[in-house]
Design a protein around this motif. Sequence first.
Motif, PDB file in Angstrom:
ATOM      1  N   ARG A 167      20.871  11.465  -3.149  1.00  0.00           N
ATOM      2  CA  ARG A 167      19.999  11.735  -4.296  1.00  0.00           C
ATOM      3  C   ARG A 167      19.151  10.499  -4.614  1.00  0.00           C
ATOM      4  N   ASN A 168      17.865  10.738  -4.948  1.00  0.00           N
ATOM      5  CA  ASN A 168      16.902   9.710  -5.354  1.00  0.00           C
ATOM      6  C   ASN A 168      16.620   8.695  -4.253  1.00  0.00           C
ATOM      7  N   GLN A 169      16.864   9.049  -2.989  1.00  0.00           N
ATOM      8  CA  GLN A 169      16.564   8.155  -1.875  1.00  0.00           C
ATOM      9  C   GLN A 169      15.373   8.719  -1.115  1.00  0.00           C
ATOM     10  N   THR A 170      14.273   8.007  -1.128  1.00  0.00           N
ATOM     11  CA  THR A 170      13.027   8.467  -0.506  1.00  0.00           C
ATOM     12  C   THR A 170      12.872   7.771   0.834  1.00  0.00           C
ATOM     13  N   SER A 171      12.693   8.559   1.891  1.00  0.00           N
ATOM     14  CA  SER A 171      12.526   8.007   3.233  1.00  0.00           C
ATOM     15  C   SER A 171      11.082   8.182   3.678  1.00  0.00           C
ATOM     16  N   LEU A 172      10.671   7.326   4.612  1.00  0.00           N
ATOM     17  CA  LEU A 172       9.323   7.361   5.160  1.00  0.00           C
ATOM     18  C   LEU A 172       9.393   7.755   6.615  1.00  0.00           C
ATOM     19  N   SER A 173       8.399   8.546   7.048  1.00  0.00           N
ATOM     20  CA  SER A 173       8.358   8.988   8.434  1.00  0.00           C
ATOM     21  C   SER A 173       7.699   7.929   9.296  1.00  0.00           C
ATOM     22  N   GLY A 174       7.670   8.181  10.586  1.00  0.00           N
ATOM     23  CA  GLY A 174       6.879   7.344  11.457  1.00  0.00           C
ATOM     24  C   GLY A 174       5.391   7.644  11.280  1.00  0.00           C
ATOM     25  N   LEU A 175       4.546   6.714  11.744  1.00  0.00           N
ATOM     26  CA  LEU A 175       3.095   6.908  11.661  1.00  0.00           C
ATOM     27  C   LEU A 175       2.619   7.743  12.842  1.00  0.00           C
TER      28      LEU A 175
ATOM     29  N   GLN B 231       0.821  -1.214   0.000  1.00  0.00           N
ATOM     30  CA  GLN B 231       0.000   0.000   0.000  1.00  0.00           C
ATOM     31  C   GLN B 231       0.852   1.260   0.000  1.00  0.00           C
ATOM     32  N   ILE B 232       2.024   1.211   0.638  1.00  0.00           N
ATOM     33  CA  ILE B 232       2.838   2.431   0.745  1.00  0.00           C
ATOM     34  C   ILE B 232       3.903   2.509  -0.345  1.00  0.00           C
ATOM     35  N   GLN B 233       4.026   1.450  -1.188  1.00  0.00           N
ATOM     36  CA  GLN B 233       5.042   1.479  -2.233  1.00  0.00           C
ATOM     37  C   GLN B 233       4.784   2.608  -3.225  1.00  0.00           C
ATOM     38  N   ASP B 234       3.485   2.829  -3.605  1.00  0.00           N
ATOM     39  CA  ASP B 234       3.159   3.906  -4.537  1.00  0.00           C
ATOM     40  C   ASP B 234       3.550   5.259  -3.974  1.00  0.00           C
ATOM     41  N   LEU B 235       3.408   5.426  -2.644  1.00  0.00           N
ATOM     42  CA  LEU B 235       3.753   6.706  -2.012  1.00  0.00           C
ATOM     43  C   LEU B 235       5.224   7.032  -2.249  1.00  0.00           C
ATOM     44  N   LYS B 236       6.118   6.078  -2.067  1.00  0.00           N
ATOM     45  CA  LYS B 236       7.544   6.310  -2.282  1.00  0.00           C
ATOM     46  C   LYS B 236       7.838   6.620  -3.745  1.00  0.00           C
ATOM     47  N   GLU B 237       7.192   5.870  -4.638  1.00  0.00           N
ATOM     48  CA  GLU B 237       7.445   6.085  -6.064  1.00  0.00           C
ATOM     49  C   GLU B 237       6.961   7.465  -6.514  1.00  0.00           C
ATOM     50  N   ASP B 238       5.788   7.916  -5.980  1.00  0.00           N
ATOM     51  CA  ASP B 238       5.274   9.234  -6.359  1.00  0.00           C
ATOM     52  C   ASP B 238       6.187  10.340  -5.850  1.00  0.00           C
ATOM     53  N   SER B 239       6.706  10.196  -4.619  1.00  0.00           N
ATOM     54  CA  SER B 239       7.601  11.217  -4.075  1.00  0.00           C
ATOM     55  C   SER B 239       8.872  11.300  -4.908  1.00  0.00           C
ATOM     56  N   ASN B 240       9.406  10.149  -5.269  1.00  0.00           N
ATOM     57  CA  ASN B 240      10.625  10.120  -6.083  1.00  0.00           C
ATOM     58  C   ASN B 240      10.360  10.702  -7.481  1.00  0.00           C
ATOM     59  N   PHE B 241       9.143  10.442  -7.999  1.00  0.00           N
ATOM     60  CA  PHE B 241       8.773  10.984  -9.308  1.00  0.00           C
ATOM     61  C   PHE B 241       8.710  12.509  -9.283  1.00  0.00           C
ATOM     62  N   LEU B 242       8.064  13.066  -8.243  1.00  0.00           N
ATOM     63  CA  LEU B 242       7.934  14.517  -8.158  1.00  0.00           C
ATOM     64  C   LEU B 242       9.303  15.178  -8.046  1.00  0.00           C
ATOM     65  N   ALA B 243      10.229  14.543  -7.338  1.00  0.00           N
ATOM     66  CA  ALA B 243      11.548  15.144  -7.163  1.00  0.00           C
ATOM     67  C   ALA B 243      12.284  15.286  -8.488  1.00  0.00           C
ATOM     68  N   GLY B 244      11.923  14.468  -9.480  1.00  0.00           N
ATOM     69  CA  GLY B 244      12.613  14.542 -10.752  1.00  0.00           C
ATOM     70  C   GLY B 244      11.886  15.331 -11.827  1.00  0.00           C
ATOM     71  N   THR B 245      10.755  15.971 -11.499  1.00  0.00           N
ATOM     72  CA  THR B 245      10.018  16.731 -12.514  1.00  0.00           C
ATOM     73  C   THR B 245      10.744  18.021 -12.858  1.00  0.00           C
ATOM     74  N   PRO B 246      10.630  18.523 -14.104  1.00  0.00           N
ATOM     75  CA  PRO B 246      11.343  19.738 -14.528  1.00  0.00           C
ATOM     76  C   PRO B 246      11.011  20.980 -13.698  1.00  0.00           C
ATOM     77  N   PRO B 247       9.750  21.214 -13.274  1.00  0.00           N
ATOM     78  CA  PRO B 247       9.481  22.436 -12.499  1.00  0.00           C
ATOM     79  C   PRO B 247      10.296  22.520 -11.217  1.00  0.00           C
ATOM     80  N   ILE B 248      10.597  21.355 -10.609  1.00  0.00           N
ATOM     81  CA  ILE B 248      11.393  21.385  -9.366  1.00  0.00           C
ATOM     82  C   ILE B 248      12.754  21.998  -9.652  1.00  0.00           C
ATOM     83  N   GLN B 249      13.451  21.485 -10.679  1.00  0.00           N
ATOM     84  CA  GLN B 249      14.768  22.017 -11.004  1.00  0.00           C
ATOM     85  C   GLN B 249      14.675  23.438 -11.552  1.00  0.00           C
ATOM     86  N   GLY B 250      13.569  23.741 -12.261  1.00  0.00           N
ATOM     87  CA  GLY B 250      13.399  25.121 -12.743  1.00  0.00           C
ATOM     88  C   GLY B 250      13.300  26.108 -11.600  1.00  0.00           C
ATOM     89  N   ILE B 251      12.523  25.769 -10.536  1.00  0.00           N
ATOM     90  CA  ILE B 251      12.416  26.644  -9.363  1.00  0.00           C
ATOM     91  C   ILE B 251      13.770  26.790  -8.688  1.00  0.00           C
TER      92      ILE B 251
END
Length: 791
Positions: A181-189, A70-90
């Motif tokens: 770089r490209n390492q996504t961590s998860l917080s506690g619940l 259930q939480i695997q998609d969460l990590k993949e989405d966070s990693n995906f957003l970090a690599g989007t062009p607007p992030i580096q543009g900002i």
Amino acid sequence: MRRTHNRYPALRRLFSIRGKVTILMCFLVVTTALAVTVWIFRQFERELVAQKARELDHDAFYLGIQFRDQIQDLKEDSNFLAGTPPIQGIVRALKSSTHVDPVDGSSLDVWRDRLTIIFTQLLRAKADYLQIRFIGLADGGMELVRLDRGGPAGTIRDVPADELQPKGDTSYFRSAVRHGRNQTSLSGLDLNRERGEITDPPVPVLRASTPIYAPNGALFGIVVINKNMQEIFTSLATVAHSGRSYYLSNNNGDYLIHPDRSKTFRFEYNEASRIQDDFPMLAGAFGRDNIVELTGMHALDDGKRLAYHLQKINYDPLTPGNLLGIMVTDDFTDAAVVSDHVLKHAYLIIGILIVLAIGLGAVFTKRLTTPFIDITHAVERFGTGSTIRNLPVNAFGEAGVLARAFQRMVAAVEEHTFKLENEALERKKAELHAVAIFDNATDGIITIDKRGAVTRINPAAETMFGYAADDILGENVKLLMPPSVRDRHDGYLDNYLRTGKKTFIGTRREIVAVRNDGSAVTLELAVSESHSGDTITFTGIFRDISDRKQAEAALRHSHEELSRSNAELERIAYVSAHDLREPIRALASCTQMLKRRVGAELDDASRELMDHIVDAARRMSDLVDDLRSFIELGRRECKLRSVDAGAAWASVVNDLKVEIERIGARVTAEALPVVRADEKMLKQMLTHLIANAIRHRCPDRPVTIHCRARKHEGNWEFLISDTGPGIPAKFHQEIFVFFKRLHNDPLISGNGVGLALCKNIVDKHGGRIWVESEIGAGTTVIFTLSAIGSD
């Protein structure tokens, strides 16, 4: 006890073999039945527990898989957003002083609008995402872009700049910036908070954070997604097996999921509601970072039994402390009732078996024990000296075997008693004989105890040392030793008794003893020891060797005189050989001069006689030279060292090169080893052997000389073969005799000294030399030398 048995027949029967066998059979039946029943019951109960544990383990394992999926998609989405062009543009725009991206010319606001669109689309696609943020490292971790569901009726909104908050002190921010770089961590619940306050209603949330790096490689900030975990918790409840309870806790044991929702997330309100408080047997599994699995039974206060299985999982490999405890429980009371029911039936069966055992045991033991009772009565009569009778030798089975064996034993005892009486008589005779030997031995014999005190002395020793037995018994044996060694004797005994290390026991050695009158006597001493229980006795046998020592001294003196005589003879021979050289040479020279002056006037017979004189003088000169070489070799010391035999062979062949080429000989060798030898003597021996092969060659065949070596019993054997005429077998030993020649041909040089020199050299090296030869087949001379590393 015997009188008690006579007074009470029932008690006697109880303690008879029949009663004992009956009791034993009953005991064995009861014990076996109990053991089998308890074992079956334990196996049955253990299997019930194991089956229940496997079921609970399956549920817990499946719940863990579901949670991680259930939480695997969460990590993949966070990693995906970090690599989007607007992030580096900002990032590039903020690094520019004009807030314009130097790469494509877009302003900071343009890049922010583009990122807002991406965040909005992701929130629309994932209904369980509460908010998405882009947080910078500057200004205490200030939020740069934030979208959440804080709009009317929970709609998505772009949070204005005045509501953005610094997040640099949060645990998830600190955790994210520690990773690469490209390492996504998860917080506690935990529960979602807004401006430090828990939202109403409380929402369990999990955050995924990915670090953002500037083009120059420096850390710039993080991207964070907050996920609502309530839907996951609800879905996990549907996965759990019907009728079972499941619990979810953090690594400290705080409840995250509990059948009673009022017990969950109490740590967020500074209250304690932990799994180890309700299940004390799990206390050791929490507060640690290692992953564990625990399975067992838990007794409740109402008498019910609860089966449980706890599995701890690490849902974030980057943060080892983020562990979840998943526990599944099930009621085990019904299974325990079935187990108790089985046990009651087993006890009933045991009671029936006991009754049957008593009845059958009484009948069986009567038939079994009657022959043994008869044997017992016979043994009692035999013990009192009565005649043996009524033995059940024809009884069936072991009783008959025992009766026949007892009958044979009685016969053997009577025979053995007779033998013992004879042995006692013989032992008495042997003791008297030993005393006679001790008293009449010509050698002195003294025995001492472990303290060194004399316990016995024979007459020969009394005479040898001049002491009467009464004067020395009880005295320390060191009384017979010279003063220089008396003090060390007690140390010898103490050291042997303490360590067992023998220095004089079991050996024969010479000593000097002191007689009663103070005179010294040279003795040969042999010491032995004997043990009788804890008593140790040492026996010394002394033999007066004064006469033998005098004879040895005389023999030593004769040997020294003989050595001096041999040395004098050797010196005379050496001087004579030296002094004879000049007269012999003068004889040859004068004869040759005389022949030149008057040779024309002499007849043929006279000239031939003069040639014989010259040849005899030459041979005499060679003989004197060989004799001198032999004497010099005998006087020379053999200096052993490592010598390359191959190099020595090559050197000798080179020295004889002119003669070898003159006769067209072929001299070869295989690879030769390194040996322990005197290099000069080795070369001298090789020179003689090659020259001997050349000298005694066959005129009608090519001359071939070959050398090889082989290892044999730790030594090297050298084999030098030639193609000469061969040597008859009867001369194989004589050829090594000094001045021994096998022919009288004046055309062949040599005086019979060469092989004698070779034998002398080999003897000095501790080796052997011999020949193998057949007439017409050539000759092989074989000699041995020590290999390197041999003693």
